[in-house]
Design an enzyme around this catalytic site. Structure first.
Site, PDB file in Angstrom:
ATOM      1  N   SER A  84       0.818  -1.355  -0.024  1.00 63.22           N
ATOM      2  CA  SER A  84      -0.144  -0.041   0.050  1.00 63.22           C
ATOM      3  C   SER A  84       0.689   1.400   0.001  1.00 63.22           C
ATOM      4  O   SER A  84       2.238   1.398  -0.056  1.00 63.22           O
ATOM      5  CB  SER A  84      -1.274   0.454   1.173  1.00 63.22           C
ATOM      6  OG  SER A  84      -0.136   0.122   2.169  1.00 63.22           O
ATOM      7  N   LYS A  85       0.610   2.981  -0.525  1.00 66.35           N
ATOM      8  CA  LYS A  85       0.927   3.504  -0.206  1.00 66.35           C
ATOM      9  C   LYS A  85       1.472   4.506   1.033  1.00 66.35           C
ATOM     10  O   LYS A  85       2.714   4.642   0.768  1.00 66.35           O
ATOM     11  CB  LYS A  85      -0.084   4.695  -1.166  1.00 66.35           C
ATOM     12  CG  LYS A  85      -0.488   4.919  -1.869  1.00 66.35           C
ATOM     13  CD  LYS A  85      -1.181   5.880  -1.767  1.00 66.35           C
ATOM     14  CE  LYS A  85      -2.257   5.872  -3.211  1.00 66.35           C
ATOM     15  NZ  LYS A  85      -3.497   6.481  -3.195  1.00 66.35           N
ATOM     16  N   ARG A  86       0.841   3.470   2.229  1.00 61.49           N
ATOM     17  CA  ARG A  86       1.575   3.683   3.768  1.00 61.49           C
ATOM     18  C   ARG A  86       2.840   3.285   3.236  1.00 61.49           C
ATOM     19  O   ARG A  86       4.166   2.988   4.161  1.00 61.49           O
ATOM     20  CB  ARG A  86       1.193   2.834   4.492  1.00 61.49           C
ATOM     21  CG  ARG A  86       0.174   4.156   4.682  1.00 61.49           C
ATOM     22  CD  ARG A  86      -1.588   3.897   6.389  1.00 61.49           C
ATOM     23  NE  ARG A  86      -1.985   3.414   5.321  1.00 61.49           N
ATOM     24  CZ  ARG A  86      -2.968   2.499   5.104  1.00 61.49           C
ATOM     25  NH1 ARG A  86      -2.566   1.146   5.359  1.00 61.49           N
ATOM     26  NH2 ARG A  86      -3.706   1.756   4.225  1.00 61.49           N
ATOM     27  N   ASP A  87       3.331   2.094   2.464  1.00 65.01           N
ATOM     28  CA  ASP A  87       4.463   1.424   2.612  1.00 65.01           C
ATOM     29  C   ASP A  87       5.994   2.391   2.248  1.00 65.01           C
ATOM     30  O   ASP A  87       7.046   2.354   1.831  1.00 65.01           O
ATOM     31  CB  ASP A  87       4.494   0.267   1.418  1.00 65.01           C
ATOM     32  CG  ASP A  87       4.197  -0.913   2.943  1.00 65.01           C
ATOM     33  OD1 ASP A  87       3.177  -0.858   3.915  1.00 65.01           O
ATOM     34  OD2 ASP A  87       3.214  -1.463   2.139  1.00 65.01           O
ATOM     35  N   GLY A  88       5.371   3.219   0.875  1.00 63.81           N
ATOM     36  CA  GLY A  88       5.822   4.343   0.617  1.00 63.81           C
ATOM     37  C   GLY A  88       6.587   3.939  -0.619  1.00 63.81           C
ATOM     38  O   GLY A  88       6.903   5.011  -1.041  1.00 63.81           O
TER      39      GLY A  88
END
Ligand code: GLU
Length: 476
Positions: A247-251
């Protein structure tokens, strides 16, 4: 004629899962001599991000996926941006009401909220589905705000065959009468995807598995209109690990995160192509045109794949190695500019050493830093069991290397190499041992671009001598 589409929502970055969807839709269309269409799904204005549409096109261009029809390339089915198609949806929503596939709903917010159960679920109770023609006419005349909802049969099942997942069946009782047209006249995805895929002549809908179970509902709309239902291929998500999606949160989930790290677009698409699809012959390194020739629906996987950056790095290094030298050098320049050697050296000297040695371009600043940076280092680095080198040996060899460098008339690869070979013969050491000691003494680093002689040439005679002496002094 096969027609596929990529239908991104302009909500920010290009997630590599979306890019993979585009890639499969592109490869499938090209492999069948079909057309590949881009449609921008921007009806949810609350999620719209300025600049996101440009980024979508920029990404596809960087990957070499040229579409046949889109908002920037004229085609017969435009406009290809949903926010410009408002009239079309309104017209078809009214038609669907006439055909019995949808109805006006005048329920206000309070009433809808009252339908929420104890655990927070809300399902519309079809109240407005039973309004009489007269009641509807009256409410419309009074200007009461309304939405248009899909009329789902109250019983029975609906099913279709997905080309990846096989037969998908759902009970109509489990489906909700979703909103098709909102009170502001904008369609929801539930409606727009059907109308657009039909009007744009899409034969194969390729998209994420999040739509797998709502597709039967969309098919009911096709049926109400009497339209042909397209074929579907639903694609499993790309995972970060067994349980979590990347996900986006993983950078690190967006195309531009990877290009910024120095991955080449051709390596990215090659790698993501293999996450969810495998060619019959299990080849790993494939160009876009090879992917097109090899693409087949039966290679698509039903189970999700885990993203492995190390594997993508390996593929990237393969692509870097085979770039024409000038191209590699051009790509590397921004990384030199961003390093300690910025504007001090002829970068192409470094490029010729680095091209065969790096996995991703962003390794460059670290790889060249030794040129400007030489500090006290841990002399344990001289110890290398495989080569049988240690600090004692380094202490013996370094003064000899210092003399050798001092006495060289010409500071060139050939002459340095020749003198090192005769040194080895004189003192009974192997070339590898002397090279190791030379390289560590010149850089203080275990991994460097190039061997001892190449590095000495980059540093020049005087700086090489300075470093050899300094390293020698560290051994006391
Ligand atoms: N706009 C949708 C998304 O970005 C597209 C789904 C589809 O391809 O139908 O998820």
């Amino acid at each position: 004629m096969i027609r596929t589409r990529f239908a991104p929502s302009p909500t920010g970055f290009m997630h590599i899962g979306n890019l993979r969807t585009a890639l499969y839709a592109y490869c499938f269309a090209r492999s069948q001599n079909g057309k590949f269409i881009i449609r921008i799904e921007d009806t949810d204005r609350t999620r719209y991000v300025e600049g996101a549409i440009d980024r979508i096109y920029r990404t596809l261009d960087a990957c070499g996926m040229k579409e046949d029809e889109s908002d920037r390339i004229e085609g017969a089915c435009g406009p290809y941006v949903q926010s410009k198609r408002g009239k079309i949806y309104a017209e078809y929503a009214k038609k669907l009401i006439e055909l019995g596939g949808a109805y006006y709903c005048f329920c206000d917010k309070e009433r809808l909220e009252s339908l929420t159960d104890e655990i927070g679920n809300r399902k519309y109770d079809k109240k407005c589905a039973s309004l009489s023609k007269e009641e509807i006419a009256k409410l419309l005349r009074l200007g009461i705000p309304y939405v248009i909802r899909q009329k789902i049969p109250t019983c029975g099942t609906t099913l279709y065959t997905d080309l990846v997942f096989g037969e998908i069946q759902v009970d109509c009782a489990d489906l909700e009468d979703n909103i098709l047209l909102k009170s502001d006249g904008m369609p929801t995805y539930n409606f727009a995807n059907v109308v657009d895929d039909h009007l744009m002549g899409i034969t194969h809908v390729i998209r994420g598995t999040e739509y797998l179970s709502s597709t039967p509902k969309y098919n009911l709309i096709y049926k109400s209109f009497g339209w042909d239902i397209p074929q579907y291929m639903h694609l499993t998500p790309i995972m970060k690990n067994e349980r979590q999606k990347l996900s986006k949160r993983d950078g690190d989930a967006n195309f531009e995160d990877f290009t910024a790290k120095g991955f080449l677009p051709q390596a990215i698409i090659n790698y993501i192509a293999l996450l969810g699809w495998s060619p019959k012959n299990n080849t790993e390194k494939m160009s876009l045109s090879e992917l097109i020739s090899a693409f087949s629906i039966d290679g698509l996987s039903k189970s999700s794949s885990i993203f492995d950056e190390a594997k993508m790095k390996w593929l990237n290094s393969q692509y870097i190695k085979e770039l024409p030298f000038d191209e590699f050098n051009k790509l590397a320049i921004p990384y030199y500019e961003n390093s300690l050697i910025a504007s001090k050296y002829n970068y192409s000297m470094f490029s010729s050493l680095l091209q065969q040695r790096i996995d991703i371009l962003s390794e460059i600043p670290e790889m060249v830093a030794f040129i400007e940076q030489f500090e006290n280092f841990d002399t344990e680095l001289f110890v290398r069991q495989k080569l049988k080198t240690d600090k004692v040996l380094a202490k013996l060899v370094l003064p000899k290397l210092i003399d050798l460098f001092k006495n060289l008339d010409s500071f060139e690869h050939q002459s340095i190499n020749d003198s090192i070979i005769s040194l080895c013969e004189n003192i009974g050491l192997k070339k590898g041992q002397v090279y190791w000691i030379l390289r560590i003494a010149l850089t203080g680093k275990e991994s460097t671009p190039g061997g001892g002689i190449e590095i000495a040439l980059l540093l020049g005679k005087n700086r090489s001598l300075e470093r050899l002496s300094l390293s020698y002094s560290l051994l006391h």
